[in-house]
Design a protein around this motif. Structure first.
Motif, PDB file in Angstrom:
ATOM      1  N   VAL A 154    -103.683  13.171  -1.142  1.00 15.68           N
ATOM      2  CA  VAL A 154    -104.840  12.745  -0.361  1.00 15.68           C
ATOM      3  C   VAL A 154    -104.802  13.443   0.992  1.00 15.68           C
ATOM      4  O   VAL A 154    -103.759  13.502   1.644  1.00 15.68           O
ATOM      5  CB  VAL A 154    -104.840  11.218  -0.156  1.00 15.68           C
ATOM      6  CG1 VAL A 154    -105.997  10.797   0.736  1.00 15.68           C
ATOM      7  CG2 VAL A 154    -104.916  10.486  -1.504  1.00 15.68           C
ATOM      8  N   GLN A 155    -105.923  13.979   1.395  1.00 18.60           N
ATOM      9  CA  GLN A 155    -106.040  14.599   2.714  1.00 18.60           C
ATOM     10  C   GLN A 155    -106.954  13.747   3.593  1.00 18.60           C
ATOM     11  O   GLN A 155    -108.004  13.296   3.145  1.00 18.60           O
ATOM     12  CB  GLN A 155    -106.608  16.009   2.609  1.00 18.60           C
ATOM     13  CG  GLN A 155    -105.700  17.009   1.912  1.00 18.60           C
ATOM     14  CD  GLN A 155    -105.776  16.881   0.400  1.00 18.60           C
ATOM     15  OE1 GLN A 155    -106.848  16.711  -0.164  1.00 18.60           O
ATOM     16  NE2 GLN A 155    -104.633  16.951  -0.257  1.00 18.60           N
ATOM     17  N   LEU A 156    -106.544  13.563   4.834  1.00 19.72           N
ATOM     18  CA  LEU A 156    -107.299  12.781   5.803  1.00 19.72           C
ATOM     19  C   LEU A 156    -107.539  13.609   7.048  1.00 19.72           C
ATOM     20  O   LEU A 156    -106.597  14.201   7.590  1.00 19.72           O
ATOM     21  CB  LEU A 156    -106.532  11.514   6.174  1.00 19.72           C
ATOM     22  CG  LEU A 156    -106.152  10.575   5.031  1.00 19.72           C
ATOM     23  CD1 LEU A 156    -105.228   9.471   5.530  1.00 19.72           C
ATOM     24  CD2 LEU A 156    -107.372   9.993   4.377  1.00 19.72           C
ATOM     25  N   VAL A 157    -108.788  13.643   7.512  1.00 14.87           N
ATOM     26  CA  VAL A 157    -109.125  14.414   8.709  1.00 14.87           C
ATOM     27  C   VAL A 157    -109.906  13.510   9.662  1.00 14.87           C
ATOM     28  O   VAL A 157    -111.006  13.051   9.330  1.00 14.87           O
ATOM     29  CB  VAL A 157    -109.962  15.655   8.363  1.00 14.87           C
ATOM     30  CG1 VAL A 157    -110.319  16.412   9.638  1.00 14.87           C
ATOM     31  CG2 VAL A 157    -109.197  16.565   7.400  1.00 14.87           C
ATOM     32  N   GLU A 158    -109.322  13.292  10.833  1.00 10.95           N
ATOM     33  CA  GLU A 158    -109.967  12.450  11.840  1.00 10.95           C
ATOM     34  C   GLU A 158    -110.826  13.271  12.787  1.00 10.95           C
ATOM     35  O   GLU A 158    -110.567  14.456  13.005  1.00 10.95           O
ATOM     36  CB  GLU A 158    -108.923  11.707  12.692  1.00 10.95           C
ATOM     37  CG  GLU A 158    -107.950  10.834  11.927  1.00 10.95           C
ATOM     38  CD  GLU A 158    -106.638  11.526  11.681  1.00 10.95           C
ATOM     39  OE1 GLU A 158    -105.611  10.832  11.533  1.00 10.95           O
ATOM     40  OE2 GLU A 158    -106.617  12.772  11.640  1.00 10.95           O
TER      41      GLU A 158
ATOM     42  N   SER B 239    -117.603   3.362  24.941  1.00 13.70           N
ATOM     43  CA  SER B 239    -117.453   3.276  23.492  1.00 13.70           C
ATOM     44  C   SER B 239    -117.182   4.648  22.889  1.00 13.70           C
ATOM     45  O   SER B 239    -117.593   5.671  23.444  1.00 13.70           O
ATOM     46  CB  SER B 239    -118.722   2.706  22.849  1.00 13.70           C
ATOM     47  OG  SER B 239    -119.003   1.400  23.317  1.00 13.70           O
ATOM     48  N   LEU B 240    -116.497   4.629  21.764  1.00 19.94           N
ATOM     49  CA  LEU B 240    -116.287   5.816  20.943  1.00 19.94           C
ATOM     50  C   LEU B 240    -116.311   5.387  19.485  1.00 19.94           C
ATOM     51  O   LEU B 240    -115.972   4.235  19.170  1.00 19.94           O
ATOM     52  CB  LEU B 240    -114.932   6.471  21.232  1.00 19.94           C
ATOM     53  CG  LEU B 240    -114.773   7.330  22.478  1.00 19.94           C
ATOM     54  CD1 LEU B 240    -113.311   7.759  22.618  1.00 19.94           C
ATOM     55  CD2 LEU B 240    -115.676   8.538  22.440  1.00 19.94           C
ATOM     56  N   ARG B 241    -116.687   6.318  18.619  1.00 15.61           N
ATOM     57  CA  ARG B 241    -116.589   6.056  17.185  1.00 15.61           C
ATOM     58  C   ARG B 241    -115.740   7.136  16.545  1.00 15.61           C
ATOM     59  O   ARG B 241    -116.079   8.322  16.610  1.00 15.61           O
ATOM     60  CB  ARG B 241    -117.955   6.008  16.505  1.00 15.61           C
ATOM     61  CG  ARG B 241    -117.851   5.537  15.055  1.00 15.61           C
ATOM     62  CD  ARG B 241    -119.180   5.347  14.376  1.00 15.61           C
ATOM     63  NE  ARG B 241    -119.720   6.596  13.853  1.00 15.61           N
ATOM     64  CZ  ARG B 241    -120.577   6.657  12.839  1.00 15.61           C
ATOM     65  NH1 ARG B 241    -120.980   5.538  12.246  1.00 15.61           N
ATOM     66  NH2 ARG B 241    -121.041   7.821  12.441  1.00 15.61           N
ATOM     67  N   LEU B 242    -114.651   6.713  15.941  1.00 20.19           N
ATOM     68  CA  LEU B 242    -113.783   7.629  15.211  1.00 20.19           C
ATOM     69  C   LEU B 242    -114.201   7.678  13.746  1.00 20.19           C
ATOM     70  O   LEU B 242    -114.621   6.676  13.184  1.00 20.19           O
ATOM     71  CB  LEU B 242    -112.328   7.185  15.308  1.00 20.19           C
ATOM     72  CG  LEU B 242    -111.762   6.982  16.714  1.00 20.19           C
ATOM     73  CD1 LEU B 242    -110.274   6.622  16.621  1.00 20.19           C
ATOM     74  CD2 LEU B 242    -111.977   8.193  17.583  1.00 20.19           C
ATOM     75  N   SER B 243    -114.056   8.855  13.160  1.00 20.49           N
ATOM     76  CA  SER B 243    -114.329   9.038  11.736  1.00 20.49           C
ATOM     77  C   SER B 243    -113.106   9.608  11.059  1.00 20.49           C
ATOM     78  O   SER B 243    -112.334  10.354  11.668  1.00 20.49           O
ATOM     79  CB  SER B 243    -115.503   9.996  11.525  1.00 20.49           C
ATOM     80  OG  SER B 243    -116.671   9.509  12.126  1.00 20.49           O
ATOM     81  N   CYS B 244    -112.942   9.270   9.799  1.00 16.60           N
ATOM     82  CA  CYS B 244    -111.852   9.820   8.991  1.00 16.60           C
ATOM     83  C   CYS B 244    -112.429  10.174   7.630  1.00 16.60           C
ATOM     84  O   CYS B 244    -112.864   9.290   6.891  1.00 16.60           O
ATOM     85  CB  CYS B 244    -110.719   8.819   8.851  1.00 16.60           C
ATOM     86  SG  CYS B 244    -109.433   9.317   7.691  1.00 16.60           S
ATOM     87  N   ALA B 245    -112.412  11.460   7.319  1.00 16.86           N
ATOM     88  CA  ALA B 245    -112.904  11.932   6.035  1.00 16.86           C
ATOM     89  C   ALA B 245    -111.732  12.106   5.084  1.00 16.86           C
ATOM     90  O   ALA B 245    -110.756  12.793   5.407  1.00 16.86           O
ATOM     91  CB  ALA B 245    -113.643  13.250   6.203  1.00 16.86           C
TER      92      ALA B 245
END
Length: 121
Positions: free
Chosen positions: A2-6, A17-23
């Protein structure tokens, strides 16, 4: 594997505020819980939030409860961390994590490389 990229980290003033994403990509990640951990300078990595594979269950560290919200897409391949009312003590490298079947504060075996969040006072 599994690969995760933030993505989504940055510099923000206190109260912002901030919004983090992880694909996520790779086999079987859609049946795993997904979570966020963080590590501040000189401190151990700590649990922040986790969401079940169905998105029906979420858990948060007491320090972020009421300010942060974790969610994931219907396709289960992206997880978000919406961070509101940020404080300087939220400054850390934030890591996406998966590999556990059930939502838990114990991390799974798969980690992203992290994204820096800096909150100025």
């Amino acid at each position: 594997q599994v690969q995760l990229v933030e993505s989504g980290g940055g510099l923000v003033q206190a109260g912002g505020s901030l919004r983090l994403s992880c694909a996520a990509s790779g086999r079987s990640f859609s049946t795993y819980a997904m979570g966020w951990f963080r590590q501040a300078p000189g401190k151990e990595r700590e649990f922040v939030a986790v969401i079940s594979w169905s998105a029906g269950d979420t858990y948060y560290a007491d320090s972020v409860k009421g300010r942060f919200t974790i969610s994931r897409t219907d396709a289960k391949n992206t997880v978000y961390l919406q961070m509101n009312s940020l404080k300087p003590e939220d400054t850390a490298v934030y890591y996406c994590n998966t590999g556990q079947w059930l939502p838990t504060t114990t991390p799974g075996v798969y980690w992203g490389r992290g994204t820096q969040v800096t909150v100025s006072s």
